[in-house]
Enzyme design. Structure first.
Site, PDB file in Angstrom:
ATOM      1  CD  GLU A   1      -3.112   0.783   2.125  1.00 21.66           C
ATOM      2  OE1 GLU A   1      -4.007   0.073   1.635  1.00 21.66           O
ATOM      3  OE2 GLU A   1      -3.139   1.204   3.277  1.00 21.66           O
TER       4      GLU A   1
ATOM      5  CE  LYS B   1      -2.049   3.404   6.542  1.00 20.58           C
ATOM      6  NZ  LYS B   1      -2.263   2.210   7.365  1.00 20.58           N
TER       7      LYS B   1
ATOM      8  CE  LYS C   1      -7.790  -0.152   2.296  1.00 19.92           C
ATOM      9  NZ  LYS C   1      -7.063   0.297   3.461  1.00 19.92           N
TER      10      LYS C   1
ATOM     11  CD  GLU D   1     -11.741  -2.550   5.523  1.00 27.63           C
ATOM     12  OE1 GLU D   1     -10.849  -2.260   4.698  1.00 27.63           O
ATOM     13  OE2 GLU D   1     -12.012  -1.850   6.522  1.00 27.63           O
TER      14      GLU D   1
ATOM     15  CG  ASN E   1      -9.181  -3.321   8.508  1.00 21.55           C
ATOM     16  OD1 ASN E   1      -8.102  -3.555   9.072  1.00 21.55           O
ATOM     17  ND2 ASN E   1      -9.488  -2.132   8.026  1.00 21.55           N
TER      18      ASN E   1
ATOM     19  CD  GLU F   1      -8.810  -5.074   4.026  1.00 22.40           C
ATOM     20  OE1 GLU F   1      -9.540  -5.366   3.077  1.00 22.40           O
ATOM     21  OE2 GLU F   1      -9.048  -4.106   4.794  1.00 22.40           O
ATOM     22  CB  SER F   2      -5.008  -3.629   9.214  1.00 21.48           C
ATOM     23  OG  SER F   2      -5.713  -2.817   8.335  1.00 21.48           O
TER      24      SER F   2
HETATM   25  O1  LIG Z   1      -4.318   3.000   9.003  1.00 23.24           O
HETATM   26  C1  LIG Z   1      -4.977   3.722   9.754  1.00 23.24           C
HETATM   27  O2  LIG Z   1      -4.479   4.440  10.649  1.00 23.24           O
HETATM   28  C2  LIG Z   1      -6.471   3.779   9.615  1.00 23.24           C
HETATM   29  C3  LIG Z   1      -7.195   4.565  10.495  1.00 23.24           C
HETATM   30  C4  LIG Z   1      -8.563   4.652  10.363  1.00 23.24           C
HETATM   31  C5  LIG Z   1      -9.221   3.952   9.382  1.00 23.24           C
HETATM   32  C6  LIG Z   1      -8.515   3.167   8.489  1.00 23.24           C
HETATM   33  C7  LIG Z   1      -7.146   3.079   8.597  1.00 23.24           C
HETATM   34  N1  LIG Z   1      -6.414   2.323   7.726  1.00 23.24           N
HETATM   35  C8  LIG Z   1      -6.938   1.777   6.527  1.00 23.24           C
HETATM   36  C9  LIG Z   1      -6.437   0.452   6.206  1.00 23.24           C
HETATM   37  O3  LIG Z   1      -7.253  -0.416   6.007  1.00 23.24           O
HETATM   38  C10 LIG Z   1      -4.966   0.179   6.099  1.00 23.24           C
HETATM   39  O4  LIG Z   1      -4.369   1.251   5.430  1.00 23.24           O
HETATM   40  C11 LIG Z   1      -4.547  -1.099   5.396  1.00 23.24           C
HETATM   41  O5  LIG Z   1      -5.304  -2.188   5.764  1.00 23.24           O
HETATM   42  C12 LIG Z   1      -3.062  -1.358   5.710  1.00 23.24           C
HETATM   43  O6  LIG Z   1      -2.905  -1.470   7.098  1.00 23.24           O
HETATM   44  P1  LIG Z   1      -1.462  -1.411   7.778  1.00 23.24           P
HETATM   45  O7  LIG Z   1      -0.615  -2.452   7.141  1.00 23.24           O
HETATM   46  O8  LIG Z   1      -1.705  -1.711   9.229  1.00 23.24           O
HETATM   47  O9  LIG Z   1      -0.931  -0.044   7.531  1.00 23.24           O
END
Ligand SMILES: O=C(O)c1ccccc1NCC(=O)[C@H](O)[C@H](O)COP(=O)(O)O
Length: 261
Positions: A54, A56, A115, A159, A180, A210-211
């Protein structure tokens, strides 16, 4: 919207901004999308763990901001073996833009996910992408929005965060589902979220974790729990300062299948 539990203040602010953001009512997009399931099969065939990396720039939970050119970041991720690229297009909380996505999609030869926090049909027509995220919790009529997404040629990635949202997604016809691990109420990540939802996902669904995936061990844990692919932002971007090597960060996760940490 689809939930009773309270949203974190940052997420409520994201949602408010999303509702106010204009879409495009004049022109309905027609997209010729690259298939995510095909890209996943290609990665598996050559021994790569399928990672959706991502772009980001920042987020409400990030340690800082990365101002690198989105195209250079995306190319570095592909060099590290990424199967697909996710690009934040949300401007006010994640530093993203539709223009960044367009430039990335022109520059890389893998599927690209938009996204964002899309809440209405007109917001689908802002920018072309191969995949488009729809978040069950933020959408009133999911089935109608999935249909509208597919009519334009996008592949919807739907999601969910729990079993009730999974049922909503399946009933609405979702065939690419992301679980997520980040709780939108407290913004905490817990990989057990994916582990608890994944067993209830039918085999013919393409399933994304995810995340919160930050190490090769996390990658193996999510794969063992049934993830076809992983969506990773923070661990690859590394917002903590310096010039962390995005290619190397991606490669570590892509190569995690061989058991090395
Ligand atoms: O990433 C955040 O801080 C966030 C806060 C509030 C709502 C959504 C958020 N993130 C969106 C996502 O789903 C992530 O960018 C994506 O899944 C990647 O997650 P990560 O690897 O933990 O950065």
């Amino acid at each position: 919207m689809n939930s009773e539990t309270e949203l974190a203040p940052a997420v409520a602010s994201i949602l408010e901004a999303a509702r106010e953001r204009a879409g495009d009512v004049d022109a309905q997009l027609a997209v010729d999308a690259q298939s995510l399931p095909d890209a996943i099969a290609g990665a598996e065939a050559d021994g790569r763990v399928p990672v959706i990396a991502e772009v980001k720039p920042t987020s409400p939970t990030a340690d800082g901001t990365r101002d690198d050119d989105p195209v250079e970041l995306a190319q570095a991720m592909v060099d590290g073996g990424a199967t697909a690229i996710s690009v934040l297009t949300e401007p006010s909380h994640f530093g993203g833009s539709p223009e960044a996505l367009t430039r990335v999609r022109e520059a890389v030869d893998v599927p690209v996910l938009r996204k964002d926090f899309v809440v209405r049909e007109d917001q689908l027509d802002v920018v072309k992408s191969d995949l488009l995220l729809l978040i069950v919790r933020f959408v009133d009529d999911l089935e109608a929005l999935i249909t509208a997404t597919r009519e334009r040629g996008f592949q919807p990635l739907v999601e969910v965060h729990d079993r009730a949202e999974l049922e909503t997604a399946l009933e609405a016809g979702a065939d690419i589902i992301g679980v997520n691990n980040r709780d939108l109420g407290r913004l905490e990540v817990d990989l057990e979220t994916f582990e608890s939802v994944a067993p209830h996902v039918p085999d013919d669904v393409t399933l994304i974790a995810e995340s919160g995936i930050s190490s090769p061990a996390d990658v193996r844990r999510m794969r063992e729990a049934g993830a076809d692919a992983l969506l990773v932002g923070s661990a690859i971007m590394d917002h903590s300062g310096g010039d962390s090597d995005v290619t190397e960060n991606t490669r570590q996760l892509v190569d995690a299948g061989d058991g090395d940490d």
